[in-house]
Design a protein around this motif. Structure first.
Motif, PDB file in Angstrom:
ATOM      1  N   VAL A 307       0.845  -1.196   0.000  1.00  0.00           N
ATOM      2  CA  VAL A 307       0.000   0.000   0.000  1.00  0.00           C
ATOM      3  C   VAL A 307       0.879   1.245   0.000  1.00  0.00           C
ATOM      4  CG1 VAL A 307      -0.222  -0.168   2.521  1.00  0.00           C
ATOM      5  CG2 VAL A 307      -1.826   1.239   1.241  1.00  0.00           C
ATOM      6  N   ASN A 308       0.509   2.197  -0.839  1.00  0.00           N
ATOM      7  CA  ASN A 308       1.199   3.480  -0.875  1.00  0.00           C
ATOM      8  C   ASN A 308       0.629   4.391   0.204  1.00  0.00           C
ATOM      9  OD1 ASN A 308       2.664   2.637  -3.157  1.00  0.00           O
ATOM     10  ND2 ASN A 308       1.026   3.323  -4.522  1.00  0.00           N
ATOM     11  N   ALA A 309       1.483   5.181   0.809  1.00  0.00           N
ATOM     12  CA  ALA A 309       1.076   6.055   1.905  1.00  0.00           C
ATOM     13  C   ALA A 309      -0.098   6.934   1.486  1.00  0.00           C
ATOM     14  CB  ALA A 309       2.253   6.916   2.351  1.00  0.00           C
ATOM     15  N   GLY A 310      -1.197   6.848   2.238  1.00  0.00           N
ATOM     16  CA  GLY A 310      -2.351   7.703   1.995  1.00  0.00           C
ATOM     17  C   GLY A 310      -3.180   7.351   0.777  1.00  0.00           C
ATOM     18  N   ASP A 311      -2.952   6.181   0.178  1.00  0.00           N
ATOM     19  CA  ASP A 311      -3.650   5.810  -1.058  1.00  0.00           C
ATOM     20  C   ASP A 311      -4.455   4.527  -0.852  1.00  0.00           C
ATOM     21  OD1 ASP A 311      -4.536   5.291  -3.599  1.00  0.00           O
ATOM     22  OD2 ASP A 311      -2.559   4.839  -4.442  1.00  0.00           O
ATOM     23  N   PRO A 312      -5.723   4.625  -0.436  1.00  0.00           N
ATOM     24  CA  PRO A 312      -6.526   3.417  -0.213  1.00  0.00           C
ATOM     25  C   PRO A 312      -6.681   2.559  -1.463  1.00  0.00           C
ATOM     26  CG  PRO A 312      -7.613   5.357   0.721  1.00  0.00           C
ATOM     27  CD  PRO A 312      -6.475   5.855  -0.112  1.00  0.00           C
ATOM     28  N   ASN A 313      -6.687   3.192  -2.640  1.00  0.00           N
ATOM     29  CA  ASN A 313      -6.874   2.418  -3.868  1.00  0.00           C
ATOM     30  C   ASN A 313      -5.749   1.414  -4.088  1.00  0.00           C
ATOM     31  OD1 ASN A 313      -9.277   3.706  -4.519  1.00  0.00           O
ATOM     32  ND2 ASN A 313      -8.246   5.328  -5.664  1.00  0.00           N
ATOM     33  N   SER A 314      -4.540   1.773  -3.665  1.00  0.00           N
ATOM     34  CA  SER A 314      -3.424   0.840  -3.829  1.00  0.00           C
ATOM     35  C   SER A 314      -3.629  -0.392  -2.954  1.00  0.00           C
ATOM     36  CB  SER A 314      -2.098   1.524  -3.490  1.00  0.00           C
ATOM     37  OG  SER A 314      -2.060   1.945  -2.136  1.00  0.00           O
ATOM     38  N   ALA A 315      -4.211  -0.209  -1.766  1.00  0.00           N
ATOM     39  CA  ALA A 315      -4.511  -1.357  -0.906  1.00  0.00           C
ATOM     40  C   ALA A 315      -5.649  -2.190  -1.484  1.00  0.00           C
ATOM     41  CB  ALA A 315      -4.867  -0.877   0.496  1.00  0.00           C
ATOM     42  N   THR A 316      -6.658  -1.516  -2.027  1.00  0.00           N
ATOM     43  CA  THR A 316      -7.812  -2.220  -2.583  1.00  0.00           C
ATOM     44  C   THR A 316      -7.397  -3.176  -3.689  1.00  0.00           C
ATOM     45  OG1 THR A 316      -9.254  -0.352  -2.046  1.00  0.00           O
ATOM     46  CG2 THR A 316     -10.052  -1.904  -3.699  1.00  0.00           C
ATOM     47  N   THR A 317      -6.432  -2.768  -4.490  1.00  0.00           N
ATOM     48  CA  THR A 317      -5.952  -3.622  -5.580  1.00  0.00           C
ATOM     49  C   THR A 317      -5.474  -4.966  -5.045  1.00  0.00           C
ATOM     50  OG1 THR A 317      -5.306  -1.684  -6.866  1.00  0.00           O
ATOM     51  CG2 THR A 317      -4.290  -3.788  -7.463  1.00  0.00           C
ATOM     52  N   TRP A 318      -4.755  -4.950  -3.922  1.00  0.00           N
ATOM     53  CA  TRP A 318      -4.254  -6.197  -3.336  1.00  0.00           C
ATOM     54  C   TRP A 318      -5.344  -6.928  -2.553  1.00  0.00           C
ATOM     55  CZ3 TRP A 318       0.555  -8.245  -4.213  1.00  0.00           C
ATOM     56  CH2 TRP A 318       1.462  -7.409  -4.884  1.00  0.00           C
ATOM     57  N   LEU A 319      -6.177  -6.183  -1.833  1.00  0.00           N
ATOM     58  CA  LEU A 319      -7.228  -6.816  -1.038  1.00  0.00           C
ATOM     59  C   LEU A 319      -8.227  -7.561  -1.918  1.00  0.00           C
ATOM     60  CD1 LEU A 319      -7.961  -4.014   1.598  1.00  0.00           C
ATOM     61  CD2 LEU A 319      -6.722  -6.160   1.957  1.00  0.00           C
ATOM     62  N   ARG A 320      -8.337  -7.136  -3.167  1.00  0.00           N
ATOM     63  CA  ARG A 320      -9.268  -7.783  -4.089  1.00  0.00           C
ATOM     64  C   ARG A 320      -8.938  -9.265  -4.256  1.00  0.00           C
ATOM     65  NH1 ARG A 320      -8.438  -4.557  -8.309  1.00  0.00           N
ATOM     66  NH2 ARG A 320      -9.856  -2.989  -7.481  1.00  0.00           N
ATOM     67  N   HIS A 321      -7.660  -9.610  -4.100  1.00  0.00           N
ATOM     68  CA  HIS A 321      -7.241 -11.004  -4.275  1.00  0.00           C
ATOM     69  C   HIS A 321      -7.357 -11.817  -2.985  1.00  0.00           C
ATOM     70  CE1 HIS A 321      -5.612 -10.028  -8.201  1.00  0.00           C
ATOM     71  NE2 HIS A 321      -4.851  -9.085  -7.687  1.00  0.00           N
ATOM     72  N   ALA A 322      -7.567 -11.151  -1.844  1.00  0.00           N
ATOM     73  CA  ALA A 322      -7.389 -11.814  -0.554  1.00  0.00           C
ATOM     74  C   ALA A 322      -8.286 -13.032  -0.375  1.00  0.00           C
ATOM     75  CB  ALA A 322      -7.617 -10.816   0.581  1.00  0.00           C
ATOM     76  N   SER A 323      -9.585 -12.890  -0.659  1.00  0.00           N
ATOM     77  CA  SER A 323     -10.489 -14.014  -0.423  1.00  0.00           C
ATOM     78  C   SER A 323     -10.148 -15.201  -1.318  1.00  0.00           C
ATOM     79  CB  SER A 323     -11.943 -13.580  -0.640  1.00  0.00           C
ATOM     80  OG  SER A 323     -12.145 -13.131  -1.969  1.00  0.00           O
ATOM     81  N   GLU A 324      -9.713 -14.926  -2.543  1.00  0.00           N
ATOM     82  CA  GLU A 324      -9.316 -16.015  -3.436  1.00  0.00           C
ATOM     83  C   GLU A 324      -8.048 -16.704  -2.942  1.00  0.00           C
ATOM     84  OE1 GLU A 324     -10.360 -15.297  -7.941  1.00  0.00           O
ATOM     85  OE2 GLU A 324      -9.296 -13.549  -7.156  1.00  0.00           O
ATOM     86  N   LEU A 325      -7.116 -15.912  -2.411  1.00  0.00           N
ATOM     87  CA  LEU A 325      -5.848 -16.476  -1.956  1.00  0.00           C
ATOM     88  C   LEU A 325      -6.027 -17.389  -0.752  1.00  0.00           C
ATOM     89  CD1 LEU A 325      -3.533 -13.373  -2.375  1.00  0.00           C
ATOM     90  CD2 LEU A 325      -3.321 -15.546  -3.584  1.00  0.00           C
ATOM     91  N   ALA A 326      -7.171 -17.284  -0.073  1.00  0.00           N
ATOM     92  CA  ALA A 326      -7.428 -18.158   1.072  1.00  0.00           C
ATOM     93  C   ALA A 326      -7.400 -19.623   0.667  1.00  0.00           C
ATOM     94  CB  ALA A 326      -8.775 -17.811   1.701  1.00  0.00           C
ATOM     95  N   GLY A 327      -7.699 -19.909  -0.594  1.00  0.00           N
ATOM     96  CA  GLY A 327      -7.718 -21.294  -1.051  1.00  0.00           C
ATOM     97  C   GLY A 327      -6.393 -21.801  -1.581  1.00  0.00           C
TER      98      GLY A 327
END
Length: 425
Positions: A307-327
């Protein structure tokens, strides 16, 4: 739910232990354990065990010990993860007792002080011992505790809810649960398959990890601020960050992305990099309709975030994969990527919204043991009272100073006004 640690609470009062014993030999022997359990049990061989506990206040000023014992027996009978005993070895295994082998008997201990209770939890909740769990009544409060091999954070909430339900109304219908031991067997069989993770989805998700480690130069990311070298006794800090109304105003639906970007900005404010790489825990219970949501056990994996400082969109890009990566099995990720581990403990950032599990429980606390560490770890929790943070870090002056400055910066960053979306022309 307040997420805290044993050095931040006061457990003093009149104690009745609900003594748990098993009759006979385990019904199932030599079963495999999950990935996280295996790591935990191997760490315990070197003395780094840990337990998780929870407390909840019952509606009676003087709870009936027999009714609480009945609630405990019913709970343990429904969840085989809480009926397991473990071998603490290089290749850990678990034995599981049948529900019919269970006995729960009240035992009056008397007036106790906090230090005694902490020692009792540590003594009872060891993975190599049977049963490795603890239940007690402290005045009007029920305490449950488990060696970490039995349970994750969601399990603590689940256990407290069931104990309250079964105490208040012993006829409460059973919720559908699944066998955690069977899941460990299924996962172990899949791990030995030569074609595991060869499908297109697994290949795509593995690329997410490869991209992450390319950004971190092949390392599991370390906490980017100087905390001193090596392990030290743990310091725990628990702080409120936002009250409920502030959360409504300042946290959008993508709360975790906003929190991560604020944390990254706070790290940069106190001398860290402008980009923060970390791991986040993700539950592996599947969709809410899955029976795993009502099942105790250690059902957690990890996902990468940059995540880039102060940039929620940069975190969202990675979080989008999180539930899939659980498998995607973590042992497969480690085999394929072979990352370097700069610290023994993992720098990670967790977020859990307890409002999703049901109405707030009276006096509910998640209490962790205090051990030692060589990094910083962050647990953000959302409840009806707002947003809180628990931090675990080495107890040394340089780390105390760094974390204090970071928390001051984080308070400010979380209160920055959100941009207002303008109407389309």
């Amino acid at each position: 739910m307040r997420v805290t640690a044993i050095d931040q609470v006061e457990l003093t009062g009149t104690l009745t232990e609900l003594s748990v014993t098993w009759v006979g030999a385990p019904a199932r022997r030599g079963l495999p354990v999950g990935f996280n359990q295996g790591n935990h049990l191997r760490a315990q061989r070197s003395g780094r065990g840990a337990w998780l506990a929870g407390t909840v206040t019952l509606p009676d000023a003087h709870p009936d010990p027999s009714r609480v014992a009945g609630a405990v027996a019913r709970l343990l009978g429904e969840h085989d993860a809480l009926r397991a005993s473990f071998t603490v070895s290089v290749v850990p295994t678990q034995d599981v007792f049948d529900a019919t082998q269970l006995q729960v008997r009240p035992r009056v201990v008397g007036r106790v002080w906090h230090g005694f209770v902490e020692s009792l939890l540590t003594q009872r909740c060891r993975a190599g011992d049977v049963p490795g769990v603890f239940f007690g009544i402290l005045d009007d409060t029920v305490i449950c505790a488990f060696d970490h091999a039995h349970a994750d954070a969601i399990t603590i909430d689940l256990v407290l809810r069931r104990l309250c339900e079964y105490y208040i109304d012993p006829t409460t219908p059973r919720r559908p649960t699944l066998s955690y031991a069977d899941r460990c067997l299924t996962d172990a069989a899949a791990a030995s398959s030569p074609n595991r993770c060869d499908d297109a989805d697994s290949t795509r998700l593995m690329q997410v990890w490869h991209d992450f480690f390319a950004l971190t130069e092949g390392a599991v990311p370390a906490f980017p601020l100087r905390l001193g070298a090596g392990r030290a006794p743990q310091r725990t800090v628990v702080v409120p960050l936002l009250d409920d109304s502030e959360c409504t105003d300042l946290l959008p639906d993508s709360s975790f992305a906003t929190i991560l970007s604020a944390l990254a900005a706070a790290v940069a404010d106190v001398g860290g990099p402008e980009r923060l790489a970390t791991l986040i825990p993700i539950h592996t219970r599947g969709p809410r309709t899955s029976g795993w949501h009502s099942t105790a056990g250690w059902l957690v994996s990890n996902a990468p975030v940059v995540v880039n400082a102060g940039d929620p969109n940069s975190a969202t890009t990675w979080l989008r994969h999180a539930s899939e990566l659980a498998g995607l099995p973590l042992d497969h990720v480690l085999t394929q990527c072979r990352p370097h581990l700069p610290t023994e403990d993992i720098f990670m950032v967790s977020y859990l919204d307890y409002r999703k599990f049901g109405p707030a429980l009276p006096g509910a606390q998640h209490i962790s043991a205090v051990t030692s560490t060589d990094t910083a770890q962050f647990w953000f929790t959302r409840s009806d009272s707002g947003l809180e943070l628990r931090v675990r870090h080495p107890a040394r002056p340089v780390a105390d100073h760094v974390i204090a400055g970071l928390l001051t910066a984080l308070h400010g960053r979380l209160r920055e006004p959100r941009p207002v979306a303008l109407p389309a022309p």
